[in-house]
Design an enzyme around this catalytic site. Structure first.
Site, PDB file in Angstrom:
ATOM      1  N   ASN A   5     -13.357   0.614  -7.563  1.00  0.00           N
ATOM      2  CA  ASN A   5     -14.402   1.539  -7.112  1.00  0.00           C
ATOM      3  C   ASN A   5     -15.135   2.248  -8.243  1.00  0.00           C
ATOM      4  OD1 ASN A   5     -13.642   1.016  -4.451  1.00  0.00           O
ATOM      5  ND2 ASN A   5     -12.070   2.593  -4.513  1.00  0.00           N
ATOM      6  N   SER A  30     -11.128  -0.606  -1.018  1.00  0.00           N
ATOM      7  CA  SER A  30      -9.866  -0.610  -0.265  1.00  0.00           C
ATOM      8  C   SER A  30     -10.098  -0.975   1.188  1.00  0.00           C
ATOM      9  CB  SER A  30      -9.248   0.790  -0.260  1.00  0.00           C
ATOM     10  OG  SER A  30      -8.610   1.057  -1.457  1.00  0.00           O
ATOM     11  N   HIS A  43      -3.562   6.109   3.652  1.00  0.00           N
ATOM     12  CA  HIS A  43      -4.363   4.982   3.169  1.00  0.00           C
ATOM     13  C   HIS A  43      -3.885   3.656   3.771  1.00  0.00           C
ATOM     14  CE1 HIS A  43      -5.764   2.081   0.000  1.00  0.00           C
ATOM     15  NE2 HIS A  43      -6.834   2.854   0.019  1.00  0.00           N
ATOM     16  N   ASP A  61       0.838  -1.203   0.000  1.00  0.00           N
ATOM     17  CA  ASP A  61       0.000   0.000   0.000  1.00  0.00           C
ATOM     18  C   ASP A  61       0.874   1.254   0.000  1.00  0.00           C
ATOM     19  OD1 ASP A  61      -2.283   1.804   0.827  1.00  0.00           O
ATOM     20  OD2 ASP A  61      -3.275  -0.143   0.941  1.00  0.00           O
ATOM     21  N   ASN A  68      -7.054  -2.297  24.184  1.00  0.00           N
ATOM     22  CA  ASN A  68      -5.991  -1.499  24.795  1.00  0.00           C
ATOM     23  C   ASN A  68      -6.546  -0.189  25.350  1.00  0.00           C
ATOM     24  OD1 ASN A  68      -6.584  -0.540  22.255  1.00  0.00           O
ATOM     25  ND2 ASN A  68      -4.502   0.153  21.831  1.00  0.00           N
TER      26      ASN A  68
END
Lengths: 634, 77
Positions: free
Chosen positions: A306, A385, A214, A181, A228
């Site tokens: 997309n 994505s 991204h 990525d 956490n």
């Protein structure tokens, strides 16, 4: 002597177990204070409560809708947030964090809560029946796995894939997921996530940090630090992330860098590759790299694209890559998601279209990432994505349970989906991903490889250029209609001898069945509607443009045969086409009434059956009368 | 191979967001960055000469990647 040894061992073991068992009380994490006021408390009590609330930025809630009568309240962190909360690490008393844009504290330390509790007891003691810390019981202990991350409640996508039940069995331990990525930055909510060495193929160095936002978001969906007390959760939070940067700060990269990154991942121990990237162009270099990684046992997952286009982009489109389409919070295909050929499975990708063109943040996928200035933010994105890393995360849960061959992982993923019964345009691939049933199936372990191939072949995934999805049309139903039409025509001919001509045969064929194989015929890059149109019988014409196989009452009726007869009865040859159509429509309606009475707008099965039956009878009458009147003329 | 396209500049908000050129024939191209900031204005009508970069993949995945070589503005939005 032996006995003595046994006794020592027994007590030794007992001591070890007890010393390691922290007990319920020792897990005393509490994030709220429960207060029960006396039934006759004075109004001053509420004022005191209000004062403490303001002092520590808390909120007061009746414990539940049933609590009001019991005078039971909880004091908990104020949780009003605007969208895109940014942790600014603004120092509040005693080292707590506050997020700007979000008034919620990410959690006080235990000591700080003890301090608040002491104050509440002192100030409010005389009005109260009881004041207690509202313990959050360690969830593994009780059997639930709801994490304590404060923004988890906004992650509809994780509830959507049934993640909590999956965590009971697997959290992705021991699995390495390569994120190919824009790079991955170790933002605050990735601090507790394990990383392995990656590489930056854009700048050719070892530092694969993100300069876009991204990749960090994508990595968050896969393995955000979870439980956490901070931010949001991730799917396989015990898996390790291998950051591989191939996209530049604008989010674009070359095929050669991507291919190199795939090989790097395969050579450096990655079990899974996630590629939330794509393009329209095919490339031999990329395909070879994918084959290389696949043959080394790497499960490869990519976003479908997309552009709402009827085929997945590359690399999702390669047969050895699991192509992922995106769904919205309602589970429908997201408006942007590619579909059709190359889509293997669907997962949440979000839909952020709000009313009147506004942006609806709640509809997106929320993770911790960086903004343009490189600062840590919590941001919602939408896209395939975002869908792809859901599948990569669940694949990590599966691999962690000992299923490591990519074909077997795919098999588990596909067989454990929530199936969409009516998906003729392949919006969803095998269906919607379900993490809980995936790990359930993976825990059964044994999967027959031959079963998988049979399954592949049956669903038409084996041909790379086109495929026929047998699930789209019901072949037995079509055969019943064909045979039935010919039988009925044969019967009619016994009554009124007419010649069996070409037009009549065609009428029989198109009326009831059509070139039905074409309905499930997919060619990459071609819109599917023409095939559905060509493949439709008269009865099915009304649902060509809708993504369903339910019949449209307008076309699934006597109407079209009737109109055809009116207009064609004067024509010597075409009238036989019309008569043939009437016969086969009659049979098709009957067959649908018996075997498949799904109709648009008529949801009741028996009403649909009645509707189809009446129209079938009318068609028969029509065919009977016209054949009778015409047979003399032949 | 160079191509010439007339269309409108539009911002896409998928993922992190990207700039696109939607042709008059309604085909969406993703504009390869960096591109001239004067070109990147929502609703701008333009004529561009560019190159389709099938060797480039992106995170936006909204269409073919178009590297702009030259452009002229036809009308402001």
């Amino acid at each position: 002597m032996k006995k003595l040894l046994a006794v020592i061992l027994f007590f030794g073991a007992l001591f070890w177990v007890l010393s390691n068992y922290a007990g319920l009380g020792a897990k005393g994490e509490f994030n709220a204070i429960a207060i029960e006021l006396k039934s006759t408390y004075s109004p001053d009590a509420l004022e005191v409560l209000e004062k403490i609330k303001n002092k520590y930025d808390l909120e007061i809630n009746p414990n539940s809708v049933f609590s009001q009568n019991l005078n039971l309240f909880t004091l908990s962190p104020n949780s009003k947030c605007t969208s895109n909360a940014e942790p600014t690490k603004e120092k509040l008393p005693e080292g707590t964090l506050r997020w700007s844009g979000c008034t919620r504290l990410t959690g006080y330390s235990d000591e700080y809560w003890q301090k608040i509790l002491a104050e509440v007891r002192q100030e409010l003691g005389k009005y109260a029946q009881a004041i207690e810390p509202n313990y959050e019981y360690k969830l593994d202990f009780i059997g639930s796995t709801r994490p304590n991350d404060p923004l988890y409640s906004r992650q509809w996508n994780l509830t959507n894939i049934n993640i909590e039940k999956a965590w009971e069995k697997s959290k992705g331990k021991g699995v390495v997921v390569a994120v190919i990525d824009t790079g991955v930055s170790r933002v605050e909510d990735l601090q507790k996530t394990e990383f392995v060495k990656g590489y930056d193929f854009v700048n050719d160095d070892d530092d694969a940090s993100d300069d876009n936002g991204h990749g960090t978001h994508v990595a968050g969906t896969i393995a955000q630090s979870t439980n956490n007390n901070l931010g949001v959760a991730g799917i396989a939070y015990e898996a390790k992330i291998m950051p591989l940067k191939v996209l530049n700060s604008f989010g674009a990269g070359t095929i050669t860098d991507i291919a190199e990154a795939i090989r790097f991942a395969a050579d450096h121990g990655a079990n899974i590759i996630n590629m939330s990237l794509g393009g329209a162009g095919e490339s031999a270099i990329l395909k070879e790299a994918i084959d290389y990684a696949y043959n080394k046992g790497v499960t490869i997952i990519a976003a479908a694209g997309n552009s709402n286009y009827p085929a997945a982009f590359y690399p999702a489109r390669y047969p050895k890559v699991i192509g992922v389409s995106a769904t919205s919070a309602t589970g429908e295909k997201a408006f942007y998601s590619n579909y059709g050929a190359g889509v293997d499975i669907s997962a949440p990708g979000g839909d952020m279209r709000g009313a009147d063109g506004t942006k609806n943040e709640a509809g997106g996928i929320l993770q911790n990432t960086i903004n343009r200035e490189g600062k840590s933010i919590y941001a919602s994105f939408q896209g395939t994505s975002m869908a792809s890393p859901h599948v990569a995360g669940v694949a990590a849960l599966i691999e962690s349970m000992g299923i490591n061959k990519p074909e077997e992982v795919l098999n588990v993923l596909k067989q454990s989906v929530v199936k969409i019964p009516d998906d003729p345009q392949n919006f969803y691939g095998a269906g919607r991903i379900d993490a809980a049933s995936a790990v359930q199936l993976a825990s059964k372990g044994k999967l027959d490889f031959l079963d998988f191939f049979r399954w592949l072949r049956d669903n038409g995934y084996l041909s790379p250029r086109f495929w026929i999805d047998g699930g789209v049309m019901s072949i037995p139903l079509k055969l019943v209609i064909v045979v039935g039409s010919y039988l009925l025509a044969w019967l009619l001919r016994n009554w009124f001898p007419f010649s069996w001509n070409w037009s009549f045969t065609n009428g029989l064929f198109f009326g009831g069945t059509g070139l039905f194989i074409l309905r499930g015929f997919y060619v990459f890059d071609l819109p599917q509607t023409p095939f559905r149109l060509l493949g439709s019988s008269i009865v099915e014409l009304g649902n060509v443009f809708s993504n369903t196989n339910a019949l449209n009452p307008i076309t699934a009726s006597v109407l079209l045969p009737f109109l055809m007869l009116i207009f064609l009865l004067g024509h010597a040859r075409w009238k036989w086409f019309a008569i043939g159509s009437a016969i086969s429509v009659c049979v098709a309606l009957t067959a649908h009434a018996i075997f498949a009475p799904e109709m648009m707008w008529i949801t009741d099965v028996w009403q649909a059956r009645a509707y189809l039956g009446v129209n079938a009878a009318l068609c028969f009458g029509l065919a009977y009368l016209s054949a009778k009147s015409e047979s003399g003329a032949v | 191979m160079d191509i010439e396209i007339r269309g409108t500049i539009k911002q896409s908000d998928l993922g992190i967001g990207t700039w696109t050129l939607v042709s008059d024939a309604n085909v969406t191209y993703e504009i390869m960055q960096p591109a001239d900031s004067r070109l990147l204005q929502e609703g701008l009508k333009v004529k561009v000469r560019g190159k389709l970069r099938s060797d480039v993949m992106t995170m936006a995945m909204v269409g073919q990647v178009l590297q702009i070589l030259d452009y002229s503005i036809l009308a402001e939005s």
